[in-house]
Design an enzyme around this catalytic site. Structure first.
Site, PDB file in Angstrom:
ATOM      1  N   GLU A 382      14.048  34.240  20.119  1.00 58.84           N
ATOM      2  CA  GLU A 382      14.806  35.488  20.150  1.00 58.84           C
ATOM      3  C   GLU A 382      15.562  35.684  21.461  1.00 58.84           C
ATOM      4  O   GLU A 382      16.567  36.394  21.504  1.00 58.84           O
ATOM      5  CB  GLU A 382      13.858  36.679  19.940  1.00 58.84           C
ATOM      6  CG  GLU A 382      13.233  36.753  18.555  1.00 58.84           C
ATOM      7  CD  GLU A 382      14.225  37.213  17.504  1.00 58.84           C
ATOM      8  OE1 GLU A 382      15.280  37.753  17.878  1.00 58.84           O
ATOM      9  OE2 GLU A 382      13.941  37.023  16.309  1.00 58.84           O
ATOM     10  N   GLU A 414      -6.079  19.729  17.290  1.00 54.20           N
ATOM     11  CA  GLU A 414      -4.932  19.720  18.196  1.00 54.20           C
ATOM     12  C   GLU A 414      -5.153  20.570  19.440  1.00 54.20           C
ATOM     13  O   GLU A 414      -4.714  20.210  20.536  1.00 54.20           O
ATOM     14  CB  GLU A 414      -3.672  20.187  17.452  1.00 54.20           C
ATOM     15  CG  GLU A 414      -3.076  19.173  16.504  1.00 54.20           C
ATOM     16  CD  GLU A 414      -3.738  19.166  15.136  1.00 54.20           C
ATOM     17  OE1 GLU A 414      -3.312  18.387  14.282  1.00 54.20           O
ATOM     18  OE2 GLU A 414      -4.696  19.947  14.929  1.00 54.20           O
TER      19      GLU A 414
END
Length: 574
Positions: A382, A414
């Site tokens: 954004e 992960e």
């Protein structure tokens, strides 16, 4: 003087290549690339293939390491290898049939036991990419394909600072099939060298008698590059490996010939003079990076963590009505926001530091796993369109990779993996700011990122739930004080709300202080859709009193650049 001694090994089907470099106390990671380039490469037959056993390969590794180390102590080993390496860099999960021995973990365990140092593993294309980043080849908001060509063709994609891995896998460009064979076969530099009696690739590119052979090879190579351009939309291809070495030594104008052949002209091609040294640079940096954070990993007693406790263990959520659930969630979310008041002084200090770093040319880099990483990603995407800030200056690293962040990327531990390979691709500098987000403070992906950032002198900030302790791996903590969750451990709720607020406060304040807001208007927004064009026209109306039609005309005259339009109107119509 205390020294660190790092070994890098590049595993090929025919040879093992290795270097050893020494880093004096006080010398930073930035010295490593040049030291590798100045070092002597040691080569031994790799003893891989059907004729050899895993013990033969271990013997070859031992011979290489004995010659490099001279039986002296070392600090870490970084290994660049063919094949697919798991996300944590601990083992090889897929290789060509003739390299099957590499899938055995016994040789890695052998190295770890024998030398008692970190042993970091990485695919050779990714190691080459790290070498490219360290030497300044990977910059800006671009998509770049790194293509080392030797026995086969490796390929990895770097996209605005990050490795681009849809489906959490390397792009296996070399496996693409054609009637003449797969790409590994048809543009193999090793196979091309066999046409020379001395098996010297430099001769192939320097002797007139090979002119027709060169023409055929360049035709095939241009086709592979064209395919990569179409599939991965790369802006640039960087060619490394043995082919790059031969082109450099022979001074053959390969780039010119390739550009003449390519049908698409929207791509740059560069042959890298460092060639086969690039994966050794990458492997050395990886080993040194992993060594730098090995003492930062903290184990946690999850059962004692506030975030793992239910807000009220006597509530049976499954018995509540929908309204009762929503009302309870609303009350607790409000509470999570209110508790941030206690962090405002700390956040103010951080905002000022981040602003100064970005003014000095640094970057704001968020690092997170799961919800934390995704919330940061929302913020970074954004910033550019809202404030016109360069996309390469605000980035997010997400455990598991950004390409599939909207999907499930937490299936192979992960968040427990090291972030070092991804930070190396960013070529982190002391000017940068790394903001790690881990509500529990336990994600090693975040710990390793902050530890490495602190090691090289970048500002390292941790957003976590509590301020009960300050880890050694960061400079500053921003506590959320979000407390226990209504569903024990579900930090996507209260903690997620508090995290999003902190991120909003941080990035928006920094953008304001950098001059991207005038009054209460985003004067540097990007006019990339109808809504934003209308917003820009409204801003021009508020600032200059002009009607929408005139505002739109002025925007068009300034290529829909609002900031330039404002500057023009200030100079000509005030």
């Amino acid at each position: 003087m205390t020294k660190d001694r790092y070994v890098a090994i590049d595993i090929g089907g025919s040879f093992l290549k290795g270097v050893l470099i020494e880093i004096n106390q006080g010398e930073g990671m930035s010295h490593i690339p040049q030291k590798v380039l100045n070092s002597t490469v040691v080569k031994f037959p790799s003893k891989l293939g059907n004729r050899f056993t895993i013990n033969d390969f271990k013997t070859a590794l031992t011979n290489l390491l004995d010659q490099l180390t001279q039986n002296d102590t070392i600090s870490a080993i970084g290994i660049s290898t063919a094949g697919l390496v798991d996300y944590a860099g601990k083992k090889i999960i897929l290789v060509a049939p003739h390299l099957e021995q590499l899938k055995s973990e016994s040789w890695l365990n052998f190295l770890r036991k024998k030398y008692s140092v970190p042993v970091a593993l990485i695919n050779d294309s990714d190691a080459t990419a790290i070498g490219c980043a360290a030497l300044g080849y990977l910059k800006g908001n671009q998509t770049i394909g790194i293509m080392p060509i030797g026995t086969g063709v490796g390929f990895t994609v770097w996209r605005n600072g990050r490795k681009w891995t849809p489906f959490n896998s390397l792009p296996l460009l070399g496996s693409c099939y054609t009637p003449d064979g797969n790409y590994d076969q048809i543009i193999s530099a090793s196979s091309l060298a066999k046409y020379d009696n001395e098996m010297n690739l430099v001769n192939i590119f320097s002797m007139k008698k090979y002119e027709e052979l060169r023409e055929q090879y360049i035709e095939k190579l241009s086709g592979v590059i064209q395919t990569a351009n179409i599939i991965y939309h790369v802006n640039k291809i960087l060619i490394g490996g043995g082919l790059a070495d031969a082109i450099t030594y022979s001074k053959f104008p390969l780039t010119k010939y390739l550009m003449d052949k390519l049908k698409q002209k929207n791509i740059e091609i560069e042959v890298l003079s460092e060639g086969n040294m690039l994966p050794l640079i990458g492997a050395t940096l990886l080993g040194a990076g992993e060594k730098s954070i090995m003492n930062y990993k903290q184990t946690h007693n999850y059962s004692n963590k506030t975030t793992e406790q239910p807000f009220n263990k006597n509530i049976s959520l499954n018995t509540l009505t929908s309204y009762e659930l929503v009302k309870l969630f609303w009350e607790l979310e409000q509470e999570a926001g209110d508790k941030l008041y206690s962090s405002l002084d700390i956040l103010t200090t951080v905002i000022n530091k981040v602003t100064n770093s970005l003014k000095d040319g640094g970057r704001l880099i968020y690092v997170g796993a799961g919800t934390s990483g995704r919330l940061a990603t929302v913020d970074t995407v954004e910033i550019a369109c809202t404030f016109g800030f360069p996309r390469e200056k605000v980035l997010t690293l997400v455990a598991g990779g950004l390409a599939d962040a909207a999907y499930d990327i937490e299936t192979h531990f992960e968040e427990d993996a090291s972030c070092i390979p991804e930070l190396l691709l960013l070529n982190l500098s002391p000017k940068d700011v790394v903001v790690g987000i881990s509500v529990s403070g336990s994600a090693f992906y975040v710990q390793s990122a902050l530890g490495y950032a602190k090691k090289i002198g970048a500002l390292s900030i941790l957003i976590q739930e509590t301020d009960n302790y300050k880890p050694d791996f960061c400079d500053q903590i921003i506590p959320l004080y979000s407390g226990s969750e209504i569903i024990a451990g579900s930090t996507r709720m209260k903690a997620g709300t508090a995290t999003k607020k902190i991120i909003n406060f941080l990035s928006t304040s920094v953008m304001i202080k950098l001059g991207n807001v005038y009054g209460c208007y985003m004067v540097n927004l990007e006019c990339i859709n109808e809504k934003l064009i209308n917003r820009a026209c409204s801003i021009l109306h508020e600032l200059f009193g002009i009607e929408k039609e005139k505002a739109l005309s002025k925007l068009k005259n300034n290529n829909y650049n609002l900031k330039n339009t404002i500057t023009y109107l200030e100079e000509h119509e005030n």
